[in-house]
Design a protein around this motif. Structure first.
Motif, PDB file in Angstrom:
ATOM      1  N   ARG A 147      39.483  38.275  48.039  1.00 41.49           N
ATOM      2  CA  ARG A 147      38.862  37.068  47.435  1.00 41.49           C
ATOM      3  C   ARG A 147      39.934  36.109  46.936  1.00 41.49           C
ATOM      4  O   ARG A 147      39.834  34.896  47.072  1.00 41.49           O
ATOM      5  CB  ARG A 147      37.940  37.472  46.277  1.00 41.49           C
ATOM      6  CG  ARG A 147      36.556  37.896  46.718  1.00 41.49           C
ATOM      7  CD  ARG A 147      35.557  37.812  45.572  1.00 41.49           C
ATOM      8  NE  ARG A 147      35.982  38.583  44.407  1.00 41.49           N
ATOM      9  CZ  ARG A 147      35.761  39.891  44.252  1.00 41.49           C
ATOM     10  NH1 ARG A 147      35.123  40.559  45.180  1.00 41.49           N
ATOM     11  NH2 ARG A 147      36.176  40.525  43.166  1.00 41.49           N
ATOM     12  N   GLN A 148      40.977  36.689  46.357  1.00 42.96           N
ATOM     13  CA  GLN A 148      42.075  35.864  45.859  1.00 42.96           C
ATOM     14  C   GLN A 148      42.763  35.102  47.009  1.00 42.96           C
ATOM     15  O   GLN A 148      43.039  33.905  46.910  1.00 42.96           O
ATOM     16  CB  GLN A 148      43.090  36.766  45.149  1.00 42.96           C
ATOM     17  CG  GLN A 148      44.294  36.050  44.591  1.00 42.96           C
ATOM     18  CD  GLN A 148      43.931  35.108  43.461  1.00 42.96           C
ATOM     19  OE1 GLN A 148      43.728  35.520  42.338  1.00 42.96           O
ATOM     20  NE2 GLN A 148      43.805  33.835  43.757  1.00 42.96           N
ATOM     21  N   TYR A 149      43.023  35.809  48.094  1.00 35.42           N
ATOM     22  CA  TYR A 149      43.666  35.157  49.251  1.00 35.42           C
ATOM     23  C   TYR A 149      42.798  33.986  49.728  1.00 35.42           C
ATOM     24  O   TYR A 149      43.300  32.908  50.039  1.00 35.42           O
ATOM     25  CB  TYR A 149      43.863  36.129  50.428  1.00 35.42           C
ATOM     26  CG  TYR A 149      44.671  37.373  50.124  1.00 35.42           C
ATOM     27  CD1 TYR A 149      45.626  37.401  49.109  1.00 35.42           C
ATOM     28  CD2 TYR A 149      44.489  38.545  50.866  1.00 35.42           C
ATOM     29  CE1 TYR A 149      46.353  38.560  48.835  1.00 35.42           C
ATOM     30  CE2 TYR A 149      45.223  39.693  50.603  1.00 35.42           C
ATOM     31  CZ  TYR A 149      46.139  39.695  49.584  1.00 35.42           C
ATOM     32  OH  TYR A 149      46.860  40.839  49.320  1.00 35.42           O
ATOM     33  N   ALA A 150      41.485  34.244  49.774  1.00 38.95           N
ATOM     34  CA  ALA A 150      40.565  33.190  50.244  1.00 38.95           C
ATOM     35  C   ALA A 150      40.640  31.982  49.307  1.00 38.95           C
ATOM     36  O   ALA A 150      40.678  30.834  49.763  1.00 38.95           O
ATOM     37  CB  ALA A 150      39.151  33.730  50.324  1.00 38.95           C
ATOM     38  N   LYS A 151      40.714  32.243  48.015  1.00 39.92           N
ATOM     39  CA  LYS A 151      40.778  31.130  47.044  1.00 39.92           C
ATOM     40  C   LYS A 151      42.060  30.318  47.224  1.00 39.92           C
ATOM     41  O   LYS A 151      42.071  29.116  47.068  1.00 39.92           O
ATOM     42  CB  LYS A 151      40.739  31.696  45.612  1.00 39.92           C
ATOM     43  CG  LYS A 151      39.333  31.752  45.061  1.00 39.92           C
ATOM     44  CD  LYS A 151      39.394  32.022  43.560  1.00 39.92           C
ATOM     45  CE  LYS A 151      38.519  33.207  43.229  1.00 39.92           C
ATOM     46  NZ  LYS A 151      38.947  34.004  42.114  1.00 39.92           N
ATOM     47  N   TRP A 152      43.124  31.026  47.526  1.00 41.72           N
ATOM     48  CA  TRP A 152      44.399  30.307  47.729  1.00 41.72           C
ATOM     49  C   TRP A 152      44.408  29.501  49.025  1.00 41.72           C
ATOM     50  O   TRP A 152      45.183  28.565  49.172  1.00 41.72           O
ATOM     51  CB  TRP A 152      45.558  31.317  47.798  1.00 41.72           C
ATOM     52  CG  TRP A 152      45.949  31.891  46.484  1.00 41.72           C
ATOM     53  CD1 TRP A 152      45.766  31.358  45.241  1.00 41.72           C
ATOM     54  CD2 TRP A 152      46.631  33.143  46.288  1.00 41.72           C
ATOM     55  NE1 TRP A 152      46.275  32.198  44.289  1.00 41.72           N
ATOM     56  CE2 TRP A 152      46.827  33.303  44.897  1.00 41.72           C
ATOM     57  CE3 TRP A 152      47.099  34.147  47.143  1.00 41.72           C
ATOM     58  CZ2 TRP A 152      47.466  34.414  44.349  1.00 41.72           C
ATOM     59  CZ3 TRP A 152      47.731  35.246  46.609  1.00 41.72           C
ATOM     60  CH2 TRP A 152      47.914  35.384  45.218  1.00 41.72           C
ATOM     61  N   GLY A 153      43.601  29.940  49.993  1.00 41.66           N
ATOM     62  CA  GLY A 153      43.616  29.258  51.291  1.00 41.66           C
ATOM     63  C   GLY A 153      44.459  29.999  52.327  1.00 41.66           C
ATOM     64  O   GLY A 153      45.008  29.391  53.254  1.00 41.66           O
TER      65      GLY A 153
END
Ligand code: GLA
Length: 411
Positions: A147-153
């Motif tokens: 989820r964190q990776y997705a938030k970062w892009g």
């Protein structure tokens, strides 16, 4: 009373079925998005081979700029992958912490920069509790990290296998794959467990590419006790895995060493040619900011890249093995074929090849007897004859002749 219970039961049943239908549909949509993420072998750059842990946001931004300015982006390179050493710990909530010294503006800002140049960001983590450099891995945090990776892009994840503490590889990689599929962003999943559990047998649909060997070393043929392997060692390890490669699922022959100085020009040409014949991901591993002409001419050779990226997604087969000399063939989407003559020795191979002799047995679409094909040298960028007569060529030691056969146009 019985009537009410029946109504409640029916309502519950309807809700559950609807929910199942909804989540089921959602799941198959996610699977389908995931499945189509790497229709051709991923191309990009990775920090590890050249920079190891010496990485920071300035370097990554400069590499991004160089990817564009050098013409690599135009040639098809897409991902800028940050390997190990960007992470330093976890906060109280378990969120992964980016090294504030090396990446003072954080990962999102870097992702935005890379995206603004039309490129994509890749990141690295590990299925174990620690990465290979002792940084925090993702074991126990897979969904939170995804989820964190997705938030970062983030657009690509390379997922390593150090400190795996005896986990089952397939289960460990499936967990992260599940996490990526529902993280809300399409993320290419690069499985890096060094071929230990034969991932080609289970990883289709789990990841898009899987490493097949130990880490590459910048040498033509070499094996180190602690696991490093050279170009020919990798070629031999991947050779028989051709049935497992195809659109969306690739044998990863390791990142490229082209331009890092350990091999000769001919050896780097062989390295790049063979990776393209193998339909392997093309991840440059050199300093793009200071490439010389020779290096860029190899890495950005569009005719060779076209063989790698061919939409049929076939991995070449070692069609003739004559010991020191080999002939590899890769069928291409438009009924053409790429052929690579590989000279494993350190001295010249005086090739005198009669096309009518044997090539037609390999590619059903190519009929050397019936038709005449143009033979195009993909490194000299010129036609060197047709299949009607022998191809005579001097192939240097450790070198290749890589050609494309296409139906000769009638005058
Ligand atoms: C392992 C991987 C390498 C690289 C390093 C980083 O050795 O196989 O490709 O990612 O870890 O520590």
């Amino acid at each position: 009373m019985k009537k009410y219970l029946t109504i409640i039961y029916l309502c519950l049943l309807a809700t559950t079925t609807k929910a199942q239908m909804f989540f089921g549909a959602n799941q198959s949509k996610q699977d389908s998005i995931f499945e189509h993420l790497a229709a051709t072998p991923p191309m990009g750059w990775n920090s590890w081979n050249k920079f190891g842990c010496n990485i920071n946001e300035k370097l990554l931004m400069e590499i991004t700029d160089a990817m564009v300015a050098s013409g690599m982006k135009e040639a098809g390179y897409e991902y800028i992958v940050i390997d190990d050493c960007w992470q330093v710990g976890r906060d109280k909530e378990g969120n992964i912490i980016v090294d504030p010294k090396s990446f003072p503006n954080g990962m999102k800002a870097l992702a935005d920069y890379i995206h603004s140049k039309g490129l994509k960001l890749g990141i690295y983590s590990c299925a174990g509790s620690l990465t290979c450099q002792g940084r925090p891995g993702s074991r126990g945090y897979q969904f939170q990290d995804a989820r964190q990776y997705a938030k970062w892009g983030v657009d690509y994840l390379k997922y390593d296998w150090c400190s795996n503490e005896g986990q089952n590889a397939e289960a460990a990689y499936r967990t992260m794959s599940d996490a990526l599929k529902i993280c809300g962003r399409p993320i290419v999943f690069s499985i890096c467990e060094w071929g230990e559990s034969q991932p080609w047998k289970w990883a289709k649909g789990v990841g898009h590419l899987w490493r097949t060997t130990a880490d590459i070393r910048d040498c033509y043929q070499c094996k180190f006790d602690w696991g490093g392997v050279g170009v020919l060692d990798i070629v031999d390890a991947v050779a028989d895995l051709y049935t497992y490669a195809g659109p969306g699922h690739w044998n990863d022959a390791e990142m490229l060493e082209v331009g890092n100085g350990g091999m000769t020009r001919d050896e780097y040409i062989t390295h790049f040619s063979m990776w393209s014949m193998l339909a392997a991901p093309l991840m440059a591993g050199n300093d793009l900011r200071s490439m010389n002409k020779e290096t860029i001419e190899i890495l950005a050779n569009k005719e060779v890249i076209a063989v790698d990226q061919d939409s049929l997604g076939q991995q070449a087969r070692r069609f003739m093995d004559m010991g020191d000399h080999e002939i590899w063939a890769k069928p291409l989407s438009n009924g053409e074929i790429a052929v690579c003559f590989l000279n494993r020795t350190d001295h010249e191979w005086k090739l005198d090849y009669n096309w009518k002799k044997d090539i037609m047995y390999f590619a059903s679409d190519v009929n050397i007897y019936k038709n005449e094909y143009t033979v195009r040298d993909l490194w000299k960028h010129k036609d060197i004859g047709t299949t009607a007569s022998n191809t005579k060529y001097s192939i240097p030691g450790h070198g290749v002749l890589m050609v494309r056969l296409s139906l000769k146009k009638r005058a």
